[in-house]
Design a protein around this motif. Structure first.
Motif, PDB file in Angstrom:
ATOM      1  N   VAL A  58       0.842  -1.201   0.000  1.00 24.80           N
ATOM      2  CA  VAL A  58       0.000   0.000   0.000  1.00 24.80           C
ATOM      3  C   VAL A  58       0.873   1.245   0.000  1.00 24.80           C
ATOM      4  O   VAL A  58       0.608   2.217  -0.714  1.00 24.80           O
ATOM      5  CB  VAL A  58      -0.952  -0.001   1.213  1.00 24.80           C
ATOM      6  CG1 VAL A  58      -1.700   1.314   1.318  1.00 24.80           C
ATOM      7  CG2 VAL A  58      -1.941  -1.146   1.086  1.00 24.80           C
ATOM      8  N   GLY A  59       1.948   1.247   0.796  1.00 24.32           N
ATOM      9  CA  GLY A  59       2.856   2.383   0.834  1.00 24.32           C
ATOM     10  C   GLY A  59       3.586   2.585  -0.475  1.00 24.32           C
ATOM     11  O   GLY A  59       3.840   3.722  -0.884  1.00 24.32           O
ATOM     12  N   LEU A  64       4.659   5.744  -5.621  1.00 19.04           N
ATOM     13  CA  LEU A  64       4.618   5.770  -7.078  1.00 19.04           C
ATOM     14  C   LEU A  64       3.552   6.709  -7.632  1.00 19.04           C
ATOM     15  O   LEU A  64       3.778   7.385  -8.643  1.00 19.04           O
ATOM     16  CB  LEU A  64       4.366   4.357  -7.622  1.00 19.04           C
ATOM     17  CG  LEU A  64       5.461   3.321  -7.370  1.00 19.04           C
ATOM     18  CD1 LEU A  64       5.020   1.970  -7.901  1.00 19.04           C
ATOM     19  CD2 LEU A  64       6.775   3.754  -8.012  1.00 19.04           C
ATOM     20  N   LEU A  65       2.390   6.760  -6.959  1.00 12.72           N
ATOM     21  CA  LEU A  65       1.234   7.415  -7.581  1.00 12.72           C
ATOM     22  C   LEU A  65       0.613   8.526  -6.730  1.00 12.72           C
ATOM     23  O   LEU A  65      -0.460   9.017  -7.064  1.00 12.72           O
ATOM     24  CB  LEU A  65       0.155   6.369  -7.895  1.00 12.72           C
ATOM     25  CG  LEU A  65       0.558   5.244  -8.854  1.00 12.72           C
ATOM     26  CD1 LEU A  65      -0.562   4.218  -8.961  1.00 12.72           C
ATOM     27  CD2 LEU A  65       0.907   5.803 -10.222  1.00 12.72           C
ATOM     28  N   GLY A  66       1.276   8.914  -5.639  1.00  8.37           N
ATOM     29  CA  GLY A  66       0.675   9.915  -4.758  1.00  8.37           C
ATOM     30  C   GLY A  66       0.333  11.220  -5.458  1.00  8.37           C
ATOM     31  O   GLY A  66      -0.779  11.734  -5.351  1.00  8.37           O
ATOM     32  N   ALA A  67       1.296  11.764  -6.197  1.00  5.48           N
ATOM     33  CA  ALA A  67       1.047  13.033  -6.886  1.00  5.48           C
ATOM     34  C   ALA A  67       0.040  12.868  -8.013  1.00  5.48           C
ATOM     35  O   ALA A  67      -0.761  13.775  -8.283  1.00  5.48           O
ATOM     36  CB  ALA A  67       2.357  13.601  -7.425  1.00  5.48           C
ATOM     37  N   ALA A  68       0.048  11.702  -8.680  1.00  2.00           N
ATOM     38  CA  ALA A  68      -0.939  11.450  -9.732  1.00  2.00           C
ATOM     39  C   ALA A  68      -2.341  11.425  -9.149  1.00  2.00           C
ATOM     40  O   ALA A  68      -3.295  11.914  -9.765  1.00  2.00           O
ATOM     41  CB  ALA A  68      -0.634  10.124 -10.436  1.00  2.00           C
ATOM     42  N   LEU A 201      -9.973   6.620 -19.069  1.00  2.00           N
ATOM     43  CA  LEU A 201      -8.575   6.265 -19.288  1.00  2.00           C
ATOM     44  C   LEU A 201      -7.772   7.492 -19.702  1.00  2.00           C
ATOM     45  O   LEU A 201      -6.607   7.642 -19.323  1.00  2.00           O
ATOM     46  CB  LEU A 201      -8.477   5.174 -20.366  1.00  2.00           C
ATOM     47  CG  LEU A 201      -8.977   3.787 -19.960  1.00  2.00           C
ATOM     48  CD1 LEU A 201      -8.899   2.837 -21.157  1.00  2.00           C
ATOM     49  CD2 LEU A 201      -8.150   3.235 -18.795  1.00  2.00           C
ATOM     50  N   LYS A 202      -8.389   8.375 -20.475  1.00  2.59           N
ATOM     51  CA  LYS A 202      -7.703   9.588 -20.912  1.00  2.59           C
ATOM     52  C   LYS A 202      -7.362  10.463 -19.713  1.00  2.59           C
ATOM     53  O   LYS A 202      -6.262  11.030 -19.626  1.00  2.59           O
ATOM     54  CB  LYS A 202      -8.597  10.346 -21.894  1.00  2.59           C
ATOM     55  CG  LYS A 202      -7.944  11.608 -22.448  1.00  2.59           C
ATOM     56  CD  LYS A 202      -8.872  12.275 -23.466  1.00  2.59           C
ATOM     57  CE  LYS A 202      -8.222  13.550 -24.018  1.00  2.59           C
ATOM     58  NZ  LYS A 202      -9.119  14.214 -25.005  1.00  2.59           N
ATOM     59  N   LEU A 203      -8.290  10.558 -18.767  1.00  2.00           N
ATOM     60  CA  LEU A 203      -8.065  11.377 -17.582  1.00  2.00           C
ATOM     61  C   LEU A 203      -6.994  10.772 -16.692  1.00  2.00           C
ATOM     62  O   LEU A 203      -6.132  11.480 -16.151  1.00  2.00           O
ATOM     63  CB  LEU A 203      -9.373  11.526 -16.794  1.00  2.00           C
ATOM     64  CG  LEU A 203      -9.411  12.567 -15.671  1.00  2.00           C
ATOM     65  CD1 LEU A 203      -9.067  13.941 -16.196  1.00  2.00           C
ATOM     66  CD2 LEU A 203     -10.799  12.579 -15.040  1.00  2.00           C
ATOM     67  N   VAL A 204      -7.007   9.446 -16.533  1.00  2.00           N
ATOM     68  CA  VAL A 204      -5.975   8.773 -15.751  1.00  2.00           C
ATOM     69  C   VAL A 204      -4.610   8.970 -16.393  1.00  2.00           C
ATOM     70  O   VAL A 204      -3.615   9.250 -15.709  1.00  2.00           O
ATOM     71  CB  VAL A 204      -6.293   7.275 -15.604  1.00  2.00           C
ATOM     72  CG1 VAL A 204      -5.118   6.539 -14.958  1.00  2.00           C
ATOM     73  CG2 VAL A 204      -7.562   7.077 -14.771  1.00  2.00           C
ATOM     74  N   ALA A 205      -4.548   8.824 -17.713  1.00  2.00           N
ATOM     75  CA  ALA A 205      -3.276   8.998 -18.420  1.00  2.00           C
ATOM     76  C   ALA A 205      -2.752  10.418 -18.257  1.00  2.00           C
ATOM     77  O   ALA A 205      -1.555  10.635 -18.044  1.00  2.00           O
ATOM     78  CB  ALA A 205      -3.464   8.672 -19.904  1.00  2.00           C
ATOM     79  N   LYS A 206      -3.649  11.388 -18.315  1.00  3.17           N
ATOM     80  CA  LYS A 206      -3.244  12.785 -18.123  1.00  3.17           C
ATOM     81  C   LYS A 206      -2.709  12.998 -16.714  1.00  3.17           C
ATOM     82  O   LYS A 206      -1.703  13.695 -16.511  1.00  3.17           O
ATOM     83  CB  LYS A 206      -4.434  13.709 -18.376  1.00  3.17           C
ATOM     84  CG  LYS A 206      -4.108  15.185 -18.155  1.00  3.17           C
ATOM     85  CD  LYS A 206      -5.335  16.066 -18.336  1.00  3.17           C
ATOM     86  CE  LYS A 206      -5.003  17.523 -18.011  1.00  3.17           C
ATOM     87  NZ  LYS A 206      -6.204  18.383 -18.111  1.00  3.17           N
ATOM     88  N   SER A 207      -3.360  12.391 -15.720  1.00  3.06           N
ATOM     89  CA  SER A 207      -2.907  12.529 -14.334  1.00  3.06           C
ATOM     90  C   SER A 207      -1.517  11.940 -14.154  1.00  3.06           C
ATOM     91  O   SER A 207      -0.690  12.496 -13.437  1.00  3.06           O
ATOM     92  CB  SER A 207      -3.897  11.847 -13.390  1.00  3.06           C
ATOM     93  OG  SER A 207      -5.167  12.461 -13.457  1.00  3.06           O
ATOM     94  N   LEU A 208      -1.264  10.801 -14.802  1.00  6.44           N
ATOM     95  CA  LEU A 208       0.059  10.181 -14.707  1.00  6.44           C
ATOM     96  C   LEU A 208       1.121  11.039 -15.389  1.00  6.44           C
ATOM     97  O   LEU A 208       2.244  11.164 -14.888  1.00  6.44           O
ATOM     98  CB  LEU A 208       0.028   8.787 -15.338  1.00  6.44           C
ATOM     99  CG  LEU A 208      -0.763   7.726 -14.563  1.00  6.44           C
ATOM    100  CD1 LEU A 208      -0.902   6.459 -15.402  1.00  6.44           C
ATOM    101  CD2 LEU A 208      -0.082   7.413 -13.237  1.00  6.44           C
ATOM    102  N   ARG A 209       0.769  11.638 -16.523  1.00  7.61           N
ATOM    103  CA  ARG A 209       1.737  12.466 -17.250  1.00  7.61           C
ATOM    104  C   ARG A 209       2.085  13.730 -16.476  1.00  7.61           C
ATOM    105  O   ARG A 209       3.218  14.208 -16.521  1.00  7.61           O
ATOM    106  CB  ARG A 209       1.174  12.855 -18.629  1.00  7.61           C
ATOM    107  CG  ARG A 209       1.160  11.748 -19.653  1.00  7.61           C
ATOM    108  CD  ARG A 209       0.978  12.323 -21.051  1.00  7.61           C
ATOM    109  NE  ARG A 209      -0.133  13.248 -21.139  1.00  7.61           N
ATOM    110  CZ  ARG A 209      -1.381  12.904 -21.438  1.00  7.61           C
ATOM    111  NH1 ARG A 209      -1.664  11.622 -21.684  1.00  7.61           N
ATOM    112  NH2 ARG A 209      -2.332  13.806 -21.503  1.00  7.61           N
ATOM    113  N   THR A 346       1.123  13.092   0.276  1.00  8.02           N
ATOM    114  CA  THR A 346       0.993  11.635   0.349  1.00  8.02           C
ATOM    115  C   THR A 346       2.207  10.946  -0.262  1.00  8.02           C
ATOM    116  O   THR A 346       2.757   9.994   0.303  1.00  8.02           O
ATOM    117  CB  THR A 346      -0.283  11.187  -0.385  1.00  8.02           C
ATOM    118  OG1 THR A 346      -1.415  11.784   0.248  1.00  8.02           O
ATOM    119  CG2 THR A 346      -0.432   9.673  -0.338  1.00  8.02           C
ATOM    120  N   GLN A 347       2.647  11.428  -1.421  1.00  4.29           N
ATOM    121  CA  GLN A 347       3.767  10.807  -2.105  1.00  4.29           C
ATOM    122  C   GLN A 347       5.062  10.925  -1.311  1.00  4.29           C
ATOM    123  O   GLN A 347       5.729   9.929  -1.020  1.00  4.29           O
ATOM    124  CB  GLN A 347       3.947  11.432  -3.484  1.00  4.29           C
ATOM    125  CG  GLN A 347       4.997  10.732  -4.332  1.00  4.29           C
ATOM    126  CD  GLN A 347       4.919  11.150  -5.780  1.00  4.29           C
ATOM    127  OE1 GLN A 347       4.890  12.341  -6.087  1.00  4.29           O
ATOM    128  NE2 GLN A 347       4.905  10.179  -6.683  1.00  4.29           N
TER     129      GLN A 347
END
Length: 400
Positions: A58-59, A64-68, A201-209, A346-347
């Motif tokens: 979980v940590g 990896l994804l806190g800021a996303a 999926l587009k929104l998730v991809a944008k968040s990751l970018r 969080t990240q």
């Protein structure tokens, strides 16, 4: 500070406490596996290191994804995020109650990590929106206690459930707790900010970018950068300060009291932040106080009871934690910025917590227990320098 259009004129205390409760449930996603490590080893005939993967996964998601997650919550809004995350959390805990095969349990933990992230980013952002400006630092001080309180409850009630009814019942009880809070949240928050109707999926991809966009501005990165140094210390101090005790009774007292003292410090820090309205000042002052206590501990090592220094150190650490969270509404003017800041917190918080304990353990192994106060001084100095750098060219007094 929240969006002017949605800023609360009065604090919705029932909603604030339910949101805090969701934070407790999120922290229990760590705590339930922490208190059940021995049971997990027996259930899966696994080595301790293998069972620990179920706790740490979980940590890892947070690192990896806190800021996303902050970017995503900033796009879809807090209400949708909390409902989605809580729903996933209930589903995962219910599945865990059946004690599936290790590989499936590990996959469920990764999914639970996503639910955890969305809750700990969305809930504090929603608390800010539900709080009048005069109460925002206090409610964020309350939020800062969620991890310590969750572990305290899990250590009492969770251990009793585990002992009396078994591992499956512990997981099932967490599902019921989270489901109850979700029901209360849906009753109390009919107007939570929702900018999108769903996750694509587009929104998730944008968040990751764009997940590191929060680190490009002081307003959205300041709390996280200071919080990193705090978390590098916090879990390590809870773990290793009791080793400085002069007797078994003193050690037992420290193990039980240190988390509670940090919670008291968080309440005090929230109140102080509300009156001072100087986010950098309070964080910096707490780092200085921690360094001073560590120096005195080092100089008096073996001659004065360790508790005399350990207790005030954890109280000050609680103040630091609350001050970091309270800085978010003081520095971020919009709901999107607040979500980004909470995601960054969080990240970097997960990163600091993951690094701190092994660093302290290695130093103690190499240099003895005297490494504890020495490392505290080094880390707080780094934190203070970070705060000084962040506060340059920025007014210390923040006007609402």
């Amino acid at each position: 500070m929240s969006d002017p259009a949605t800023r609360a004129q009065s604090t919705n205390w029932p909603l604030v406490f339910v949101l805090w409760g969701l934070g407790l449930a999120a922290a229990m996603q760590f705590a339930k596996f922490s208190i059940a490590q021995d049971s997990l080893i027996l259930e899966y005939s696994a080595r301790a290191e293998t069972a620990a993967l179920l706790l740490s996964s979980v940590g890892v998601m947070g690192v990896l994804l806190g800021a996303a997650a902050g970017e995503l919550v900033g796009s879809i809004g807090t209400r949708f995020s909390l409902v989605l995350a809580s729903g996933i959390g209930v589903f995962v805990s219910a599945c865990q109650a059946f004690l599936p095969a290790f590989e499936i349990m590990f996959g469920l933990r990764m999914l639970e990590g996503i639910a955890h992230l969305l809750i700990v980013v969305s809930a504090p952002t929603a608390i800010i929106s539900a709080s009048a400006p005069k109460h925002q630092a206090i409610t964020m001080g309350l939020w800062a206690t969620f991890f310590g309180v969750a572990y305290a409850i899990s250590g009492l009630a969770g251990t009793q459930i585990l002992t009396s009814f078994g591992l499956g019942a512990l997981m099932g009880s967490h599902a019921l707790f989270l489901a109850s809070l979700l029901f209360l949240y849906l009753l109390l928050d009919r107007q939570g900010r929702t900018d999108q109707t769903g996750v694509t999926l587009k929104l998730v991809a944008k968040s990751l970018r764009t997940q590191f966009a929060a680190y490009g501005a002081r307003a959205t990165s300041a709390a996280a950068l200071a919080f990193f140094w705090h978390t590098l210390l916090f879990v390590a101090l809870l773990t290793f300060l009791p080793d400085l005790a002069g007797s078994p009774d003193e050690k037992s007292l420290m193990v039980a009291a240190l988390p509670l003292i940090s919670i008291a410090g968080s309440f005090a820090g929230g109140s102080a932040a509300q009156h001072l309205k100087r986010p950098y000042f309070l964080i910096g002052a707490s780092f200085i106080a921690l360094a001073a206590l560590a120096i005195f501990l080092y100089l008096s090592f073996g001659t004065v009871s360790a508790s005399a220094f350990a207790f005030p150190m954890m109280f000050i650490a609680g103040i630091t934690q609350a001050a970091c969270f309270a800085a978010i509404p003081q520095l971020c003017s919009s709901g999107r910025e607040q979500a980004q800041a909470n995601g960054a917190v969080t990240q970097l918080g997960n990163l600091g917590a993951s690094m701190g304990t092994p660093i302290f353990a290695a130093a103690i192994s190499a240099y003895s227990l005297l490494a504890i106060p020495a490392l505290v001084v080094l880390v707080t100095l780094a934190g203070l320098l970070t705060v000084i750098a962040l506060s340059s060219n920025r007014p210390l007094v923040v006007k609402h």
